[in-house]
Structure formats: structure tokens, C-alpha cells
Design an enzyme around this catalytic site. Sequence first.
Site, PDB file in Angstrom:
ATOM      1  N   PRO A   2       0.838  -1.224   0.000  1.00  0.00           N
ATOM      2  CG  PRO A   2      -0.668  -1.536   1.726  1.00  0.00           C
ATOM      3  CD  PRO A   2       0.627  -2.026   1.189  1.00  0.00           C
ATOM      4  CD  GLU A   3       3.200   2.733  -4.256  1.00  0.00           C
ATOM      5  OE1 GLU A   3       3.381   3.880  -4.697  1.00  0.00           O
ATOM      6  OE2 GLU A   3       3.435   1.706  -4.920  1.00  0.00           O
ATOM      7  CG  HIS A  92      -4.233 -14.617   7.113  1.00  0.00           C
ATOM      8  ND1 HIS A  92      -2.939 -15.091   7.264  1.00  0.00           N
ATOM      9  CD2 HIS A  92      -4.829 -15.421   6.203  1.00  0.00           C
ATOM     10  CE1 HIS A  92      -2.773 -16.140   6.461  1.00  0.00           C
ATOM     11  NE2 HIS A  92      -3.908 -16.362   5.822  1.00  0.00           N
ATOM     12  NE  ARG A 112       5.183 -11.717   1.834  1.00  0.00           N
ATOM     13  CZ  ARG A 112       6.097 -11.389   0.935  1.00  0.00           C
ATOM     14  NH1 ARG A 112       5.736 -10.789  -0.169  1.00  0.00           N
ATOM     15  NH2 ARG A 112       7.373 -11.641   1.140  1.00  0.00           N
TER      16      ARG A 112
END
Length: 274
Positions: A2-3, A92, A112
Site C-alpha cells: 500500500p502506498e 490472518h 505476510r
Amino acid sequence: MPELPEVESIARGLRAQIEGARIEAVRCALPDLLAEGAECLGERVQGHTIRAIQRHGKYLFLLLGGGLGVALHLGMTGQLLLVPRAAPADRHTHLEILLARRSRKLAYRDVRKFGRMSLLESGPEGLIRRKRLGPDALLIEARQLHGALQRTRRSIKACLLDQRVIAGLGNIYTDEVLFRRGLHPACPAAALAPAEVSGLLRTTRAVLRAAIERNGTTISDYVNARGEKGRYQQKLLVYDRKGKPCRRCGTPIARAWIAGRGTYFCPSCQKGQD
Ligand SMILES: [Zn+2]
């Protein structure tokens, strides 16, 4: 990863929904998610009201007043979701924030596990100083950016990715901006004249704003706070298009290792490499 547009899309989705909500409890199933010293995060924020949601670069802040707050960096695959209070946490989901008298809770998912959450004790400014973050990409002035680029021998791509120079850009938007300006990603940053830096910044803002309008870019995991994917991937001109014809000149798009990242560019349209 994500940016700025993805984090801004999440922030916008949360503002309308949880500003004014009181934190009832924090459940954390993955202590590694919390940056050093933040083990007490749950105890410290419990009972406080979320007064504002802010963003700087790729960081999201839940501000609780009196300098207290929570900072979040989504890492590679982090998702911050508003889900029904009774929804079970999947494997998750590493952290949940329960909100008093609200039918939905905040859930942090991260496949991750590169995301990090930390406690703010002196507002966002403390974290911005500690991480040495540069000005936000939507707010930086052209002369500030030009000054920073003059002081380095690095490539323009390396500088735009450096969060200490300009905060918010990552691999996708950097490649998109450089293509639109016709600049080669390996071009020395110091070679850019003030007018070129102004143009680069105008294009950067236009790309970021257009991406925010479309709720960001989803290549793999990104979704907004409502679990919706972005739609800017349909507008990408170079990123992830290796071997496909350039949308301007038809030359196959190249991918090379530049500034430590797989970088997409058009060998004909993008000039300026020494
Ligand atoms: Zn081209």
C-alpha cells in the site's frame, strides 16, 4: 504494498465511520505486530475516544487527544477493516479494536505480517521525527524537493522511493509518474532543473489524486476499510506491463533492476539517463 492513495482511501473510509467512537478494548494475537515498547498499547488506549484519523506518507494515525494515539504502517499486505462486531477473527487477523456501542469493530489482517503498529505519546510529529519522514507527497513544495534532489548522486527513482525525501510513494506510483514525465528512472536526480522538478511534482499529485478517486490500486491484497478493491490498476500505463506495447509509442515496456526494485519503463519514451 500500500502506498499513499491506498492508505488515504482507508483513512477516508474510516473517518465517517469511527471518528467519535470510544475504544472499548484491544485484542492482539500477534505481539510482533506491535513495535518495541508498544506492548501496553491496549491498556493505554482503552476508554479513549478516536478524535481524528490522519495520514502522513504511508502511515495512518488514530488520534485520541492529548498526543495519545495509534500509528499503523500496513507493510506489504496489511488490511484495516471495519467488520461486524460478532465476526470471527480468521487466522490472518492479528489485532482487533472493539468500539463501545458500535455494531462494527476494527480488524487488522496481514498475511505476510510486515505491518507494524505503535503507540503515539506525542502525536504524529513524534513518529515523523523518529522515522525521519520527509514532507507528505501531496504537501511538499517544489523548491523543497528540488533542494533535496540537488544534494544527492542517486537516481530519481531512488529519491522518489526514499521516505525521508518525500513520504508516500512506492514502486507502483513512482514508475507511473516517471513514465508520464518521460523521465528515465535511472536519471541522476541532481540533473533535474527547477522547472522539471515542478512538473514532476504536478504529475505526482495528479496521479496520486486520480488514484485516491479510484480507491487506490489493487495488485494483490489491498482493500479499503469496507473490504473493496481499488480501481486504479485499470489506469496504470507501465507498472506490471513488461513486454507489452507502450501506450504512447508501441515499444515493448522494459523491466530492469533500478534503485533495488523491479522497475518498469519505456526505453523510447523515457530519456535522461547518462
Ligand atoms: Zn514509449
